[in-house]
Design an enzyme around this catalytic site. Structure first.
Site, PDB file in Angstrom:
ATOM      1  N   LYS A  42     -22.404  49.543 -16.592  1.00  0.00           N
ATOM      2  CA  LYS A  42     -21.480  48.658 -15.866  1.00  0.00           C
ATOM      3  C   LYS A  42     -20.543  47.984 -16.874  1.00  0.00           C
ATOM      4  CE  LYS A  42     -21.819  44.898 -12.418  1.00  0.00           C
ATOM      5  NZ  LYS A  42     -22.759  44.047 -11.661  1.00  0.00           N
TER       6      LYS A  42
ATOM      7  N   SER B 167     -22.082  44.053  -6.748  1.00  0.00           N
ATOM      8  CA  SER B 167     -20.929  44.351  -7.562  1.00  0.00           C
ATOM      9  C   SER B 167     -21.084  45.589  -8.448  1.00  0.00           C
ATOM     10  CB  SER B 167     -20.629  43.147  -8.459  1.00  0.00           C
ATOM     11  OG  SER B 167     -21.695  42.927  -9.346  1.00  0.00           O
TER      12      SER B 167
ATOM     13  N   SER C  29     -26.657  42.434  -6.889  1.00  0.00           N
ATOM     14  CA  SER C  29     -25.672  43.443  -7.298  1.00  0.00           C
ATOM     15  C   SER C  29     -26.218  44.764  -7.811  1.00  0.00           C
ATOM     16  CB  SER C  29     -24.745  42.869  -8.367  1.00  0.00           C
ATOM     17  OG  SER C  29     -23.771  42.086  -7.751  1.00  0.00           O
TER      18      SER C  29
HETATM   19  N1  GLN Z   1     -22.721  39.593  -4.021  1.00  0.00           N
HETATM   20  C1  GLN Z   1     -23.175  38.503  -4.804  1.00  0.00           C
HETATM   21  C2  GLN Z   1     -22.007  37.665  -5.243  1.00  0.00           C
HETATM   22  O1  GLN Z   1     -20.930  37.984  -4.879  1.00  0.00           O
HETATM   23  C3  GLN Z   1     -23.999  38.974  -5.943  1.00  0.00           C
HETATM   24  C4  GLN Z   1     -23.226  39.354  -7.134  1.00  0.00           C
HETATM   25  C5  GLN Z   1     -24.095  39.814  -8.259  1.00  0.00           C
HETATM   26  O2  GLN Z   1     -25.299  39.973  -8.122  1.00  0.00           O
HETATM   27  N2  GLN Z   1     -23.473  39.981  -9.405  1.00  0.00           N
HETATM   28  O3  GLN Z   1     -22.160  36.700  -5.938  1.00  0.00           O
END
Ligand code: GLN
Length: 491
Positions: free
Chosen positions: A81, A156, A180
């Site tokens: 990532k 994400s 994420s």
């Molecule tokens: N969807 C969650 C957010 O927008 C989690 C994001 C993540 O785990 N990086 O914060």
């Protein structure tokens, strides 16, 4: 016939390489060819690492030829990532502000992968600074879901998930602050593992919310997730919150107590997802597990608490992007102008929203009402889990309340998007390990009978374990996946 990475597992690669059935160079070329072939449509990858990959593969092949041990992940094509540093490669975090930032060193997890012989093939797309649930917040354009390119891959870590699911690599690293790793795994039909907080070093991970962030693997099988985790786990002198979990003895499903909580079957849960999850729970009983009702009464406060704690920490972490030390620098007439212009041009809408939210909840006069309250709710959520784990070995739930949605379907309304995280954020708030495993649509027995209606989009079953019980969790998830035979997806 070109090699199809989707047909391999890490174990198969290890034995095949050592028996000279194929070489690491062939695997790396297959990965790079798959990226070339599919990335135009999917946009899972921001940057292939062709030169680094071919050089690493050659090293593995040379070691094998010389009779040396090439490492437990030798030749395995892995994607990273783009908020995790790989030395000499760009690390954009999906943001314009870091568009031209080149990482000066390897993240600890990346250094460990390299030392184990893994071949890093690409940096993957993500929501800007890992803020989002669909990968639509990337400053470089969205990623599409290989199962259905009209749909999002989740986020994400959507680029990492799409790269694994489409056979561009065998494993990928993601980061999980509120879901994420798990939610994109669920949306693309693969496995996503969020380890116990601190069991993987955060050194070299571009910080979002430091008390919640953890690096975890996305893979096709639980066994592969474990192989990657076993390499990246462990205490690290560069991360004071890192620690060692002692590996626990192997265990199967027979006689295990699996908790199910009514707080996970609520309004807003897609009925089709609910049906699939209930069938999976039924299936677990046929494997010898005892299903026990548990209560997690403070789950309803998890989203609210998370969306205070996370922006508070993110606003402070993102203060370092000042137009001077890293990335984009817009020269203004003075220091303040430079700061305002660089941040104004560099950050997209979601980081701005969270910086403002975070700054607000921490400001004098509001701190007590918001941040402090959120921390109290966090403690209650953690206590709910501790009590539940006195009764059961693991807890199961849906990973996400919905299946993969269409591009554009939810991004007009941030709140709607935040609700996506309802089942995943509690594990981050409590620091406990959790894994999403693809859940066949309908129990195996009833599939052939055509008992399942509706579409076939993937659904993830989430297993959560107690703090530090990562090995037990992986054993249970592996036993569950094995009970269905091969991982059901192969693209
Ligand atoms: N969807 C969650 C957010 O927008 C989690 C994001 C993540 O785990 N990086 O914060």
């Amino acid at each position: 016939m070109p090699m199809r990475l989707a047909e391999f597992t890490i174990e198969k690669i290890q034995s095949g390489l050592r028996q000279r059935e194929f070489s690491a160079a062939e695997l790396a070329k297959a990965a790079l060819a798959a990226i070339e072939d599919k990335n135009g449509e999917l946009h899972a990858v921001l940057a292939p690492l062709a030169l680094q990959a071919l050089a690493a593969a050659r090293t593995v092949d040379d070691k094998i030829a010389a009779g040396e041990d090439p490492g437990s992940l030798a030749g395995v094509p892995v994607a990273i990532k783009d908020n995790i540093l790989v030395a000499e490669a760009r690390a954009t975090a999906g943001s314009k502000i870091l568009e031209n930032y080149i990482a000066p060193y390897d993240a600890t997890a990346v250094a460990k992968l390299k030392a184990a012989g893994a071949v890093l093939v690409a940096k993957t797309n993500l929501d800007e600074f890992a803020m989002g649930s669909s990968t639509e917040n990337s400053a470089f354009g969205p990623t599409r879901n290989p199962v259905d390119p009209e749909r999002v891959p989740g986020g994400s870590s959507g680029g990492s998930a799409a790269a694994v699911a489409s056979g561009m690599c065998l494993a990928a690293l993601g980061s999980d602050t509120g879901g994420s790793v798990r939610q994109p795994a669920a949306f693309t039909g693969i496995v996503g593992f969020k380890p116990t907080y601190g069991s993987v070093s955060r050194h070299g991970l571009i910080a979002m919310a430091s008390s919640l962030d953890v690096i975890g693997p996305l893979t096709r099988t639980v066994a592969d997730a474990r192989a990657v985790y076993d390499v990246i786990r462990g205490v690290d002198e560069f991360d004071a919150t890192s620690h060692n979990n002692n590996p626990k003895p192997k265990s199967g499903l027979n006689g295990l107590k699996i908790g199910v909580s009514k707080e996970h079957f609520i309004e807003g849960l897609d009925p089709d997802v609910e049906k699939t999850i209930r069938q999976a729970i039924e299936h677990l009983t046929t494997l010898g597990a005892d299903i026990v009702d548990v209560s997690l009464p403070h789950t309803e406060y998890a989203i609210a608490a998370y969306y205070i704690v996370m922006p508070a920490e993110a606003s402070s972490n993102l203060a370092r992007f000042d137009g001077i030390r890293y990335g984009l620098s817009e020269h203004g007439s003075g220091l303040l102008e430079t700061y305002l212009q660089s941040r104004g041009r560099g950050f997209g809408p979601e980081p701005r929203r969270r910086i403002m939210l975070g700054t607000y909840v921490l400001s004098a006069g509001y701190y007590e009402a918001y941040y402090r309250k959120a921390m109290q709710a966090r403690t209650l959520i953690r206590q709910d889990f501790s009590k539940a784990f006195e009764q059961v070995d693991v807890i199961v739930s849906p990973t996400s309340p919905s299946v993969a949605f269409k591009l554009g379907e939810k991004n007009a309304d941030p709140l709607q998007m935040y609700l996506e995280d309802i089942f995943t954020v509690p594990a981050n708030l409590a620091g406990i390990p959790a894994i999403s495993v693809p859940c066949p649509r309908g129990a195996v027995e009833s599939r052939s009978a055509g008992a399942v209606s509706g579409h076939e989009l993937p659904v993830g079953l989430q297993f959560m374990g107690s703090f530090g019980a990562d090995d037990l969790l992986l054993d249970i998830a592996a036993a569950y996946q094995a009970s269905y035979g091969r991982s059901r997806n192969s693209f």
